[in-house]
Design a protein around this motif. Structure first.
Motif, PDB file in Angstrom:
ATOM      1  N   ALA A   4       0.829  -1.208   0.000  1.00  0.00           N
ATOM      2  CA  ALA A   4       0.000   0.000   0.000  1.00  0.00           C
ATOM      3  C   ALA A   4       0.861   1.254   0.000  1.00  0.00           C
ATOM      4  O   ALA A   4       0.505   2.280  -0.605  1.00  0.00           O
ATOM      5  N   GLU A   5       2.008   1.196   0.649  1.00  0.00           N
ATOM      6  CA  GLU A   5       2.942   2.323   0.668  1.00  0.00           C
ATOM      7  C   GLU A   5       3.507   2.573  -0.722  1.00  0.00           C
ATOM      8  O   GLU A   5       3.570   3.722  -1.183  1.00  0.00           O
ATOM      9  N   ALA A   6       3.923   1.506  -1.402  1.00  0.00           N
ATOM     10  CA  ALA A   6       4.469   1.653  -2.747  1.00  0.00           C
ATOM     11  C   ALA A   6       3.450   2.275  -3.698  1.00  0.00           C
ATOM     12  O   ALA A   6       3.779   3.157  -4.502  1.00  0.00           O
ATOM     13  N   ILE A   7       2.212   1.832  -3.592  1.00  0.00           N
ATOM     14  CA  ILE A   7       1.148   2.369  -4.448  1.00  0.00           C
ATOM     15  C   ILE A   7       0.934   3.846  -4.175  1.00  0.00           C
ATOM     16  O   ILE A   7       0.818   4.669  -5.100  1.00  0.00           O
ATOM     17  N   ARG A   8       0.890   4.209  -2.894  1.00  0.00           N
ATOM     18  CA  ARG A   8       0.648   5.617  -2.538  1.00  0.00           C
ATOM     19  C   ARG A   8       1.814   6.502  -2.972  1.00  0.00           C
ATOM     20  O   ARG A   8       1.602   7.629  -3.447  1.00  0.00           O
ATOM     21  N   LEU A   9       3.035   6.020  -2.822  1.00  0.00           N
ATOM     22  CA  LEU A   9       4.192   6.807  -3.267  1.00  0.00           C
ATOM     23  C   LEU A   9       4.131   7.061  -4.758  1.00  0.00           C
ATOM     24  O   LEU A   9       4.424   8.168  -5.227  1.00  0.00           O
ATOM     25  N   ARG A  10       3.768   6.046  -5.514  1.00  0.00           N
ATOM     26  CA  ARG A  10       3.607   6.214  -6.969  1.00  0.00           C
ATOM     27  C   ARG A  10       2.567   7.285  -7.272  1.00  0.00           C
ATOM     28  O   ARG A  10       2.798   8.167  -8.112  1.00  0.00           O
ATOM     29  N   GLN A  16       2.876  15.108  -9.235  1.00  0.00           N
ATOM     30  CA  GLN A  16       3.690  16.304  -9.019  1.00  0.00           C
ATOM     31  C   GLN A  16       4.186  16.976 -10.300  1.00  0.00           C
ATOM     32  O   GLN A  16       4.825  18.011 -10.230  1.00  0.00           O
ATOM     33  N   GLY A  17       3.903  16.402 -11.446  1.00  0.00           N
ATOM     34  CA  GLY A  17       4.401  17.014 -12.669  1.00  0.00           C
ATOM     35  C   GLY A  17       5.806  16.539 -12.976  1.00  0.00           C
ATOM     36  O   GLY A  17       6.090  15.340 -12.953  1.00  0.00           O
ATOM     37  N   GLU A  18       6.721  17.448 -13.226  1.00  0.00           N
ATOM     38  CA  GLU A  18       8.076  17.094 -13.624  1.00  0.00           C
ATOM     39  C   GLU A  18       8.896  16.676 -12.408  1.00  0.00           C
ATOM     40  O   GLU A  18       9.236  17.504 -11.554  1.00  0.00           O
ATOM     41  N   ILE A  19       9.205  15.416 -12.305  1.00  0.00           N
ATOM     42  CA  ILE A  19       9.952  14.899 -11.154  1.00  0.00           C
ATOM     43  C   ILE A  19      11.239  14.195 -11.584  1.00  0.00           C
ATOM     44  O   ILE A  19      11.962  13.653 -10.742  1.00  0.00           O
ATOM     45  N   SER A  20      11.516  14.192 -12.859  1.00  0.00           N
ATOM     46  CA  SER A  20      12.681  13.469 -13.387  1.00  0.00           C
ATOM     47  C   SER A  20      13.873  14.409 -13.551  1.00  0.00           C
ATOM     48  O   SER A  20      13.692  15.569 -13.963  1.00  0.00           O
ATOM     49  N   PRO A  21      15.071  13.911 -13.206  1.00  0.00           N
ATOM     50  CA  PRO A  21      15.419  12.590 -12.693  1.00  0.00           C
ATOM     51  C   PRO A  21      15.150  12.463 -11.195  1.00  0.00           C
ATOM     52  O   PRO A  21      15.151  13.458 -10.477  1.00  0.00           O
ATOM     53  N   LEU A  22      14.940  11.237 -10.767  1.00  0.00           N
ATOM     54  CA  LEU A  22      14.602  10.944  -9.374  1.00  0.00           C
ATOM     55  C   LEU A  22      15.678  10.061  -8.763  1.00  0.00           C
ATOM     56  O   LEU A  22      16.106   9.084  -9.369  1.00  0.00           O
ATOM     57  N   GLU A  43       4.780  -1.896  -8.359  1.00  0.00           N
ATOM     58  CA  GLU A  43       3.833  -0.823  -8.047  1.00  0.00           C
ATOM     59  C   GLU A  43       4.446   0.576  -8.043  1.00  0.00           C
ATOM     60  O   GLU A  43       3.729   1.559  -8.134  1.00  0.00           O
ATOM     61  N   LEU A  44       5.768   0.655  -7.942  1.00  0.00           N
ATOM     62  CA  LEU A  44       6.396   1.970  -7.823  1.00  0.00           C
ATOM     63  C   LEU A  44       7.341   2.283  -8.984  1.00  0.00           C
ATOM     64  O   LEU A  44       7.071   3.183  -9.780  1.00  0.00           O
ATOM     65  N   PHE A  45       8.413   1.548  -9.096  1.00  0.00           N
ATOM     66  CA  PHE A  45       9.450   1.970 -10.035  1.00  0.00           C
ATOM     67  C   PHE A  45       9.142   1.657 -11.493  1.00  0.00           C
ATOM     68  O   PHE A  45       9.461   2.462 -12.379  1.00  0.00           O
ATOM     69  N   ALA A  46       8.527   0.525 -11.766  1.00  0.00           N
ATOM     70  CA  ALA A  46       8.154   0.238 -13.158  1.00  0.00           C
ATOM     71  C   ALA A  46       7.164   1.275 -13.691  1.00  0.00           C
ATOM     72  O   ALA A  46       7.349   1.801 -14.799  1.00  0.00           O
ATOM     73  N   PRO A  47       6.096   1.627 -12.945  1.00  0.00           N
ATOM     74  CA  PRO A  47       5.184   2.672 -13.428  1.00  0.00           C
ATOM     75  C   PRO A  47       5.866   4.027 -13.597  1.00  0.00           C
ATOM     76  O   PRO A  47       5.533   4.770 -14.531  1.00  0.00           O
ATOM     77  N   LEU A  48       6.812   4.352 -12.711  1.00  0.00           N
ATOM     78  CA  LEU A  48       7.520   5.622 -12.859  1.00  0.00           C
ATOM     79  C   LEU A  48       8.325   5.642 -14.154  1.00  0.00           C
ATOM     80  O   LEU A  48       8.284   6.620 -14.915  1.00  0.00           O
ATOM     81  N   ARG A  49       9.052   4.569 -14.407  1.00  0.00           N
ATOM     82  CA  ARG A  49       9.830   4.510 -15.647  1.00  0.00           C
ATOM     83  C   ARG A  49       8.916   4.538 -16.869  1.00  0.00           C
ATOM     84  O   ARG A  49       9.223   5.198 -17.879  1.00  0.00           O
ATOM     85  N   ASN A  50       7.785   3.859 -16.788  1.00  0.00           N
ATOM     86  CA  ASN A  50       6.835   3.864 -17.906  1.00  0.00           C
ATOM     87  C   ASN A  50       6.276   5.257 -18.162  1.00  0.00           C
ATOM     88  O   ASN A  50       5.853   5.567 -19.288  1.00  0.00           O
ATOM     89  N   ALA A  51       6.252   6.087 -17.129  1.00  0.00           N
ATOM     90  CA  ALA A  51       5.777   7.467 -17.261  1.00  0.00           C
ATOM     91  C   ALA A  51       6.890   8.407 -17.714  1.00  0.00           C
ATOM     92  O   ALA A  51       6.678   9.622 -17.807  1.00  0.00           O
ATOM     93  N   GLY A  52       8.075   7.860 -17.984  1.00  0.00           N
ATOM     94  CA  GLY A  52       9.169   8.680 -18.485  1.00  0.00           C
ATOM     95  C   GLY A  52      10.095   9.229 -17.421  1.00  0.00           C
ATOM     96  O   GLY A  52      10.943  10.088 -17.717  1.00  0.00           O
TER      97      GLY A  52
END
Length: 226
Positions: A4-10, A16-22, A43-52
Motif C-alpha cells: 500500500a505504501e508503494a502504491i501511494r508513493l507512486r 507532481q508534474g516534472e519529477i525526473s530525474p529521481l 507498483e512503484l518503479f516500473a510505473p515511474l519509468r513507464n511514465a518517463g
C-alpha cells in the motif's frame, strides 16, 4: 516498504508534474526490489519509468541494481550527486536506521537544492527492525516533515499496511509455525539478540496494523553541512 505504501508513493509522485530525474536513496539491491519485495518494482518503479521518469538507485554498498554507491554525509558524494541535477529525492524507510537524522535530512535538501522535492517515509507504527540498527524513530507525518528544516510542507499523511497476523497468512505460514520459530530464537537469543528482539516485537502487531508516515516537502533553502 509494504504494498500500500508503494502504491501511494507512486500516486503522489506522478501527481507532481516534472519529477525526473529521481534519486531513490537507500535503495538496497535490485534483487531486494524485484525478488524479495516485488511489489516495490511492480507498483512503484516500473510505473515511474513507464511514465518517463529517469530513476537512479543509490545505497551505501555497491551491488547489482545500485546505480550510485556512497554515503551522502561525505561531501564528495554530495557534490557528485548535486551535479546530476536530481529534481526529486525519495528516502523510504531509512531515517529510522541512521544516528544523525538532521545531517541526513540536510544532505537530502542540499542534493536536490531549492525547488527540489523530497518524498520521505518512516514507519510510524512498526516492530523493531535493525538494519543494522533501529533507533526507534516512529514520527507522525508532520514530525517527519519538520525534520527537513529548509523545506516547506506539501503533504503529510499515514498509510496502513497489514497486521502481523495477515503477514503470516500472506507468506503461507501459520501462527503455530511462527511461534515455533520464535521459540527457536529465544533458545539462541544470546547469540543473536537483535534477531530475537525483532522476532518478539512482531507479536505486538498481531492485531495492530503496520503504519507508515509519509511527508512530501519542497526545498526552499538547503542547509549546508560540513
Amino acid at each position: 516498504m509494504f504494498e500500500a505504501e508503494a502504491i501511494r508513493l507512486r500516486e503522489i509522485l506522478l501527481a507532481q508534474g516534472e519529477i525526473s530525474p529521481l534519486l531513490n536513496l537507500g535503495s538496497s539491491t535490485g534483487a531486494f526490489r524485484v525478488q524479495t519485495k516485488p511489489h516495490i518494482e511492480r507498483e512503484l518503479f516500473a510505473p515511474l519509468r513507464n511514465a518517463g521518469v529517469a530513476v537512479f538507485h543509490s545505497d551505501l554498498k555497491q551491488a547489482e541494481g545500485v546505480d550510485l554507491a556512497g554515503d551522502i554525509l561525505d561531501p564528495a558524494v554530495r557534490t557528485d550527486l548535486k551535479k546530476r541535477g536530481f529534481r526529486t529525492l525519495l528516502i523510504a524507510n531509512m531515517l529510522e536506521h541512521v544516528t544523525d537524522r538532521a545531517a541526513v535530512a540536510a544532505a537530502c535538501e542540499e542534493i536536490v537544492g531549492p525547488g527540489g522535492l523530497i518524498l520521505a517515509t518512516v514507519p510510524s507504527s512498526f516492530p523493531y527492525h535493525a538494519d543494522p540498527i533501529d533507533t526507534g524513530y516512529r514520527p507522525t507525518p508532520k514530525a517527519l516533515a519538520a525534520g527537513f528544516q529548509g523545506s516547506a510542507l506539501l503533504l503529510a499523511e499515514e498509510v496502513d499496511g497489514r497486521t502481523y497476523r495477515e503477514e503470516i497468512a500472506a507468506r503461507g505460514s501459520t501462527v503455530w509455525r511462527e511461534l515455533a520459530r520464535t521459540l527457536g530464537f529465544v533458545l539462541i537469543g544470546f547469540a543473536r539478540p537483535k534477531s530475537l528482539r525483532a522476532r518478539l516485537s512482531r507479536w505486538r502487531w498481531y492485531h495492530r496494523r503496520y503504519r507508515v508516515a509519509i511527508a512530501l516537502v519542497r526545498v526552499e533553502a538547503a542547509i549546508r553541512r560540513p
